[in-house]
Design a protein around this motif. Structure first.
Motif: not given
Length: 227
Positions: A42-66
């Motif tokens: 469960q503690r790893l799940e908490f951390l993994g959710d944040r790592v996944l979130g940052l990765t996806m936010a970064e990918a989406l931010f870079a993929a569509d600049k408009s």
């Protein structure tokens, strides 16, 4: 640490060789079998959710600049939601190596959407702790693959989309009827039918009422688009 063949094969499917395999074993340990000397994931799940979130936010931010925040948010939610994590978990057959208690095994724990999604997040955290953010990010982007490119197709909430479809045609909002509820209280299985006044309907089954409603709405939308 000596690892079984199943764990080694899973590391191959995952695409990461752990230098600290105890992290992976913890990520695969469900609370139903945990002990003071064998902590759950469960503690790893908490951390993994944040790592996944940052990765996806970064990918989406870079993929569509408009894209605006209002456009990025539903795309982000579609990529990190529990259903998407569970889908990736099934892709690498994570369920086969989960460490479960007897009750969870008897109630189909290896196939449960929420349990698979949580474990996938825990595995991401294990990779992050084992090798750092860049390795975890690369692993996520590889496993999520085409889901990122086609996220626009999954970004809309199916129930909202079905309601908008009905309103645009002067039809009353869809109804969601519970057809059956099976299994024990701690692990219910719902079958829900989405119904329109015009007679169109579709059913779906899931381990949570909300998920079953969403799946039924999507099934009905798919049927309506074909018709």
């Amino acid at each position: 640490m000596k690892l079984g063949t199943d764990i080694r094969e899973f590391m191959t499917r995952l695409g990461h060789e752990f230098s600290r395999p105890e992290l992976l074993l913890r990520a695969l340990t469900h609370s139903s079998i945990a002990t003071p000397n064998r902590p759950d994931n469960q503690r790893l799940e908490f951390l993994g959710d944040r790592v996944l979130g940052l990765t996806m936010a970064e990918a989406l931010f870079a993929a569509d600049k408009s894209a605006s925040e209002g456009q990025l948010a539903p795309r982000f939610n579609a990529l990190v939601r529990k259903e998407s994590c569970a889908d990736v978990a099934r892709q690498i057959d994570l369920g086969s190596v989960l460490k479960l208690g007897r009750s969870e095994m008897l109630t189909g724990g290896r196939r449960k959407e929420a349990l698979l999604g949580d474990a996938m997040e825990a595995v991401i955290a294990a990779v992050y702790l084992d090798a750092g953010f860049e390795v975890a990010r690369d692993l996520i982007l590889r496993l999520w693959g085409d889901r990122i490119d086609h996220v626009e197709e999954d970004a809309r909430d199916a129930k909202t989309a079905l309601q908008e479809w009905a309103q645009a045609r002067g039809i009353r909002p869809p109804k969601y009827v519970i057809i059956s509820r099976e299994g024990p209280d701690h692990a219910p299985i719902f079958t829900i039918e989405a119904q329109l006044d015009t007679g169109e309907k579709a059913r779906a089954t899931a381990g949570a009422k909300r998920q079953a409603e969403q799946a039924a709405a999507k099934a009905l939308l798919d049927r309506l688009s074909v018709d």
